[in-house]
Design an enzyme around this catalytic site. Structure first.
Site, mmCIF file in Angstrom:
data_model
loop_
_atom_site.group_PDB
_atom_site.id
_atom_site.type_symbol
_atom_site.label_atom_id
_atom_site.label_comp_id
_atom_site.label_asym_id
_atom_site.label_seq_id
_atom_site.Cartn_x
_atom_site.Cartn_y
_atom_site.Cartn_z
ATOM 1 N N ARG A 71 -20.031 16.591 -33.242
ATOM 2 C CA ARG A 71 -20.943 17.004 -32.174
ATOM 3 C C ARG A 71 -20.206 16.839 -30.849
ATOM 4 O O ARG A 71 -19.450 15.884 -30.669
ATOM 5 C CB ARG A 71 -22.212 16.152 -32.166
ATOM 6 C CG ARG A 71 -23.224 16.486 -33.271
ATOM 7 C CD ARG A 71 -23.953 17.797 -33.020
ATOM 8 N NE ARG A 71 -24.957 18.082 -34.045
ATOM 9 C CZ ARG A 71 -24.744 18.838 -35.120
ATOM 10 N NH1 ARG A 71 -23.569 19.394 -35.330
ATOM 11 N NH2 ARG A 71 -25.722 19.058 -35.991
ATOM 12 N N GLU A 103 -23.244 22.761 -24.899
ATOM 13 C CA GLU A 103 -23.219 24.109 -25.487
ATOM 14 C C GLU A 103 -24.351 24.952 -24.934
ATOM 15 O O GLU A 103 -25.459 24.434 -24.757
ATOM 16 C CB GLU A 103 -23.345 23.993 -27.011
ATOM 17 C CG GLU A 103 -22.145 23.293 -27.627
ATOM 18 C CD GLU A 103 -22.275 23.075 -29.133
ATOM 19 O OE1 GLU A 103 -23.210 23.621 -29.753
ATOM 20 O OE2 GLU A 103 -21.435 22.357 -29.677
ATOM 21 N N HIS A 146 -19.046 26.657 -32.332
ATOM 22 C CA HIS A 146 -19.920 25.900 -33.250
ATOM 23 C C HIS A 146 -20.241 26.709 -34.515
ATOM 24 O O HIS A 146 -21.409 27.031 -34.774
ATOM 25 C CB HIS A 146 -21.215 25.461 -32.543
ATOM 26 C CG HIS A 146 -21.875 24.286 -33.201
ATOM 27 N ND1 HIS A 146 -22.651 23.382 -32.536
ATOM 28 C CD2 HIS A 146 -21.872 23.877 -34.499
ATOM 29 C CE1 HIS A 146 -23.098 22.457 -33.371
ATOM 30 N NE2 HIS A 146 -22.639 22.751 -34.583
HETATM 31 N N1 NAD Z 1 -19.712 21.596 -36.424
HETATM 32 C C1 NAD Z 1 -20.677 21.812 -37.286
HETATM 33 O O1 NAD Z 1 -21.157 22.924 -37.434
HETATM 34 C C2 NAD Z 1 -21.156 20.700 -38.159
HETATM 35 C C3 NAD Z 1 -21.524 20.986 -39.479
HETATM 36 C C4 NAD Z 1 -21.970 19.947 -40.262
HETATM 37 C C5 NAD Z 1 -22.042 18.652 -39.754
HETATM 38 N N2 NAD Z 1 -21.665 18.421 -38.471
HETATM 39 C C6 NAD Z 1 -21.721 17.035 -37.926
HETATM 40 O O2 NAD Z 1 -20.988 16.198 -38.813
HETATM 41 C C7 NAD Z 1 -21.657 14.960 -38.917
HETATM 42 C C8 NAD Z 1 -21.287 14.286 -40.210
HETATM 43 O O3 NAD Z 1 -21.919 14.937 -41.307
HETATM 44 P P1 NAD Z 1 -21.879 14.290 -42.772
HETATM 45 O O4 NAD Z 1 -22.738 15.128 -43.635
HETATM 46 O O5 NAD Z 1 -20.481 13.984 -43.181
HETATM 47 O O6 NAD Z 1 -22.641 12.909 -42.462
HETATM 48 P P2 NAD Z 1 -22.516 11.528 -43.234
HETATM 49 O O7 NAD Z 1 -23.717 10.729 -42.832
HETATM 50 O O8 NAD Z 1 -22.234 11.761 -44.695
HETATM 51 O O9 NAD Z 1 -21.190 10.886 -42.592
HETATM 52 C C9 NAD Z 1 -21.127 10.265 -41.347
HETATM 53 C C10 NAD Z 1 -20.229 9.036 -41.492
HETATM 54 O O10 NAD Z 1 -20.038 8.463 -40.202
HETATM 55 C C11 NAD Z 1 -20.115 7.043 -40.346
HETATM 56 N N3 NAD Z 1 -20.412 6.423 -39.069
HETATM 57 C C12 NAD Z 1 -21.617 6.274 -38.448
HETATM 58 N N4 NAD Z 1 -21.471 5.633 -37.277
HETATM 59 C C13 NAD Z 1 -20.143 5.345 -37.142
HETATM 60 C C14 NAD Z 1 -19.366 4.700 -36.160
HETATM 61 N N5 NAD Z 1 -19.938 4.177 -35.053
HETATM 62 N N6 NAD Z 1 -18.039 4.570 -36.351
HETATM 63 C C15 NAD Z 1 -17.451 5.079 -37.471
HETATM 64 N N7 NAD Z 1 -18.144 5.707 -38.456
HETATM 65 C C16 NAD Z 1 -19.465 5.839 -38.287
HETATM 66 C C17 NAD Z 1 -21.192 6.846 -41.397
HETATM 67 O O11 NAD Z 1 -21.132 5.531 -41.990
HETATM 68 C C18 NAD Z 1 -20.856 7.944 -42.390
HETATM 69 O O12 NAD Z 1 -19.932 7.527 -43.374
HETATM 70 C C19 NAD Z 1 -23.150 15.324 -38.775
HETATM 71 O O13 NAD Z 1 -23.895 14.246 -38.287
HETATM 72 C C20 NAD Z 1 -23.141 16.508 -37.846
HETATM 73 O O14 NAD Z 1 -23.420 16.102 -36.538
HETATM 74 C C21 NAD Z 1 -21.230 19.410 -37.672
#
Ligand code: NAD
Length: 326
Positions: free
Chosen positions: A239, A268, A286
């Site tokens: 994000r 955005e 995005h």
């Molecule tokens: N660009 C895009 O179009 C797009 C698409 C999909 C997801 N995303 C973003 O990707 C993110 C991750 O998605 P996901 O399905 O892998 O989620 P997820 O919950 O499986 O993974 C997130 C990871 O981050 C870790 N985390 C949380 N806080 C943290 C911190 N302070 N320091 C280090 N690690 C930390 C969590 O423990 C977890 O392992 C989503 O929240 C979303 O915002 C963006």
């Protein structure tokens, strides 16, 4: 008896809409833009369910405008930083996301950015199109090796792990930081858990996959960029506000780091103007989960959740599970 009433705040794949229309009265925003806050407030009124986008802020004010019939808001995204979880839980509204089905597409886009920055693909393409190419040269568009380099993953969740597996196929060494360790992935890929300082210091490529929460706002800022290698590349497909975009633009301009690949931005669809004048950053709008199959699957999960909740069953992917205990 009147059918339940569902608002879909932006066009989603037709198959998803067809499934909703089999069961419910459905209104879709067919305009090629997000609803404004005022439009959203007025359109949610009296709905039983809302299929929302990451561009819709769903908070207490919107849920009050929807009224007491509203039982679920299903986000067409895995990230749900646009939701006020507490406000929804207090009002008994279930919130859902679309985890798992977009890991491949999102990590593939992140990896595409990584390779494209390393090999200066966009810059080189433009050079040829601009008619500037005069022939092969030995010191021309020199990029970075990827194979054998160190990939740092911030947030080794579903997408971070997928990225690590792709990197392993390139013979990359994997280091990661997360709030929890993943012994399975460490064993499978020889990945090493490190603290954030080590992650910044040792990564040749640093890829961000943390959720946007207060703790990760500006996870990468001026101090963090200064701690990275001058040859490092930063990839953000998480994000926008996870990175201080102004600090990144300065760091790229001053060659504090080598390059960056960005799918997401702080405000955005606005992009920090200073970034747009730089050759060592690739910016895409995005689109990380934007493939035919993935968007269809995201819609399937959102629709399933609406069908289940309006049918009196628990949803498959609830992000405010306390609401189910009520
Ligand atoms: N660009 C895009 O179009 C797009 C698409 C999909 C997801 N995303 C973003 O990707 C993110 C991750 O998605 P996901 O399905 O892998 O989620 P997820 O919950 O499986 O993974 C997130 C990871 O981050 C870790 N985390 C949380 N806080 C943290 C911190 N302070 N320091 C280090 N690690 C930390 C969590 O423990 C977890 O392992 C989503 O929240 C979303 O915002 C963006």
């Amino acid at each position: 008896m009147a059918k339940p009433n569902v608002l879909v705040t932006r066009m989603v794949p037709q198959e998803n809409l067809d499934r909703l229309r089999e069961r419910f009265d459905v209104e879709v925003n067919t305009e090629d833009r997000p609803l404004t806050r005022e439009e959203l407030k007025s359109k949610v009124k009296g709905r039983d369910a809302i299929l929302s986008m990451l561009t819709d802020t769903i908070d207490g004010e919107i849920l009050d405008a929807a009224g007491p019939k509203c039982r679920i808001v299903a986000n067409f995204a895995v990230g749900y930083n646009n939701f006020d979880l507490a406000a929804a839980t207090r009002r008994g509204v279930v919130l859902t996301n679309t985890p798992g089905v977009l890991d491949d597409a999102t990590a593939t886009l992140a990896f595409t950015l990584l390779l494209s920055v390393a090999r200066r693909i966009v810059e080189a393409d433009k050079y040829v199109r601009d008619g500037k190419w005069t022939g092969w040269a030995p010191l021309f568009f020199i990029g970075l090796d990827v194979d054998g380099k160190t990939l740092g993953v911030a947030g080794l969740g579903r997408i971070g792990k997928n990225m690590a597996r792709k990197a392993a196929a390139f013979g990359m060494k994997i280091i990661y930081n997360d709030v929890r360790r993943d012994a399975e992935l460490e064993a499978a890929l020889g990945a090493r858990f490190v603290d954030k300082e080590t992650l910044l210091r040792e990564s040749d490529f640093l890829t961000l996959h943390v959720p946007l929460i207060p703790e990760t706002h500006h996870y990468i800022g001026e101090k963090e960029l200064a701690a990275m290698k001058p040859t490092a590349v930063l990839i953000n497909a998480a994000r926008g506000p996870v990175v201080d975009e102004k600090a990144l633009a300065r760091a790229l301009k001053d060659k504090v780091i080598w390059g960056a690949g960005l799918d997401v931005f702080e405000n955005e669809p606005k992009v920090e103007p200073d970034l747009l004048g730089l050759d060592n950053v690739i910016v895409v709008p995005h689109v990380a989960s934007g493939t035919t199959e993935t968007r269809l699957n995201m819609g399937r999960i959102a629709v399933d959740n609406i069908v289940r909740v309006l049918g009196g069953q628990p949803p498959a992917t609830c992000v405010n599970p306390d609401v189910l205990k009520k």
